[in-house]
Design a protein around this motif. Sequence first.
Motif, PDB file in Angstrom:
ATOM      1  N   ALA A   1       0.824  -1.208   0.000  1.00 26.85           N
ATOM      2  CA  ALA A   1       0.000   0.000   0.000  1.00 26.85           C
ATOM      3  C   ALA A   1       0.855   1.254   0.000  1.00 26.85           C
ATOM      4  N   GLN A   2       1.911   1.271   0.800  1.00 25.48           N
ATOM      5  CA  GLN A   2       2.752   2.466   0.863  1.00 25.48           C
ATOM      6  C   GLN A   2       3.528   2.678  -0.433  1.00 25.48           C
ATOM      7  N   GLU A   3       3.994   1.607  -1.031  1.00 21.74           N
ATOM      8  CA  GLU A   3       4.692   1.766  -2.309  1.00 21.74           C
ATOM      9  C   GLU A   3       3.722   2.179  -3.419  1.00 21.74           C
ATOM     10  N   ALA A   4       2.509   1.647  -3.387  1.00 19.38           N
ATOM     11  CA  ALA A   4       1.509   2.070  -4.369  1.00 19.38           C
ATOM     12  C   ALA A   4       1.155   3.536  -4.161  1.00 19.38           C
ATOM     13  N   GLY A   5       1.059   3.960  -2.907  1.00 18.16           N
ATOM     14  CA  GLY A   5       0.817   5.375  -2.629  1.00 18.16           C
ATOM     15  C   GLY A   5       1.912   6.263  -3.180  1.00 18.16           C
ATOM     16  N   ALA A   6       3.154   5.817  -3.076  1.00 15.13           N
ATOM     17  CA  ALA A   6       4.269   6.582  -3.638  1.00 15.13           C
ATOM     18  C   ALA A   6       4.164   6.663  -5.158  1.00 15.13           C
ATOM     19  N   ILE A   7       3.710   5.590  -5.785  1.00 19.49           N
ATOM     20  CA  ILE A   7       3.506   5.607  -7.236  1.00 19.49           C
ATOM     21  C   ILE A   7       2.442   6.636  -7.606  1.00 19.49           C
ATOM     22  N   LEU A   8       1.346   6.650  -6.869  1.00 17.24           N
ATOM     23  CA  LEU A   8       0.283   7.622  -7.141  1.00 17.24           C
ATOM     24  C   LEU A   8       0.801   9.050  -7.013  1.00 17.24           C
ATOM     25  N   GLU A   9       1.596   9.307  -6.002  1.00 12.51           N
ATOM     26  CA  GLU A   9       2.117  10.655  -5.805  1.00 12.51           C
ATOM     27  C   GLU A   9       3.125  11.030  -6.884  1.00 12.51           C
ATOM     28  N   ASP A  10       3.895  10.053  -7.348  1.00 12.86           N
ATOM     29  CA  ASP A  10       4.813  10.321  -8.464  1.00 12.86           C
ATOM     30  C   ASP A  10       4.041  10.724  -9.717  1.00 12.86           C
ATOM     31  N   TYR A  11       2.967   9.989 -10.015  1.00 13.40           N
ATOM     32  CA  TYR A  11       2.147  10.342 -11.171  1.00 13.40           C
ATOM     33  C   TYR A  11       1.477  11.695 -10.972  1.00 13.40           C
ATOM     34  N   ALA A  12       1.042  11.990  -9.747  1.00  5.93           N
ATOM     35  CA  ALA A  12       0.391  13.274  -9.482  1.00  5.93           C
ATOM     36  C   ALA A  12       1.339  14.437  -9.768  1.00  5.93           C
ATOM     37  N   ARG A  13       2.622  14.229  -9.514  1.00  9.40           N
ATOM     38  CA  ARG A  13       3.615  15.282  -9.778  1.00  9.40           C
ATOM     39  C   ARG A  13       3.999  15.360 -11.251  1.00  9.40           C
ATOM     40  N   SER A  14       4.142  14.203 -11.896  1.00  9.71           N
ATOM     41  CA  SER A  14       4.678  14.180 -13.254  1.00  9.71           C
ATOM     42  C   SER A  14       3.603  14.195 -14.335  1.00  9.71           C
TER      43      SER A  14
END
Length: 287
Positions: A41-54
């Motif tokens: 879940a935490q790694e998936a959350g980091a992926i979501l935040e990366d996409y939100a930025r990029s």
Amino acid sequence: MEPRGTVRVRARSIFDMIAVMALDTLVPSIDEYQAVAIHAAQEAGAILEDYARSGFQVEYKNPINLVTDADRAAERHIIRVIHARYPDHRILAEEGGPSRNGPSPFQWVIDPLDGTTNYTHRFPVYCVSIGLEYRGACVLGVVYDPTRHELFTAQVGRGAFLNGSPIAVSGTQALDGALLVTGFAYNLRDTSNNNLNHFNSFALKAQGLRRTGSAALDLSYVAAGRFDGFWEVNLNPWDMAAGVVLVREAGGTVTSFGGGPHSIYERELVASNGLVHESMLQVLRTG
């Protein structure tokens, strides 16, 4: 706080009873399952935040039902993490549907991005939700909000936690003093079972109503005492699997609209602190 291994049985339905009995066959493995779910879940959350930025690409399942490449990337990663440890476990995920694995008694129920519309509008209310079923009973729930770094966890019979600290449902006793939350399904425009009648009824009875756009967070917030009750129609298993464990383990009540036992494979749900539950059911009966 009770010792970590203390089992506090709050069986309110046959599903609770099955899950509590199932726990005996899982200990100590259930701690390992939770660790894997948290990691995913935490790694998936980091992926979501990366996409939100990029930046991300949006597709439309229908005019108001969205999916993004961030959803799909997060889901693929969660499944990879789980299958790396448990290759025989079954998967039920929002974007990929059910897996075709063998007859394992375990099924992971995954929503990689609950609150996709919020996400696409950059409204920071969304989460990753991972639940674990054992022989059809929900025994583990993990909900991670990457924007607030809030991690909700629960194991059946062992209580509910937010970032490692115990949480409990609210003590609000009357509906006119309650803050409730609900949502509206993506087929709102096409069905008469659209929750608008219930929303109107509750607006006249409760102290306040909210609509966050994430059922998994709504249930987590009921568990944490931030909301006193939640109801919704036309839900899917991945919307509820983790959250129902959280609410029950925080001392709350989860039922069908009729007040009977609830399954995540039903489409309707009422969750509350228990104290306002019967009042909520009465409103739903008249709504």
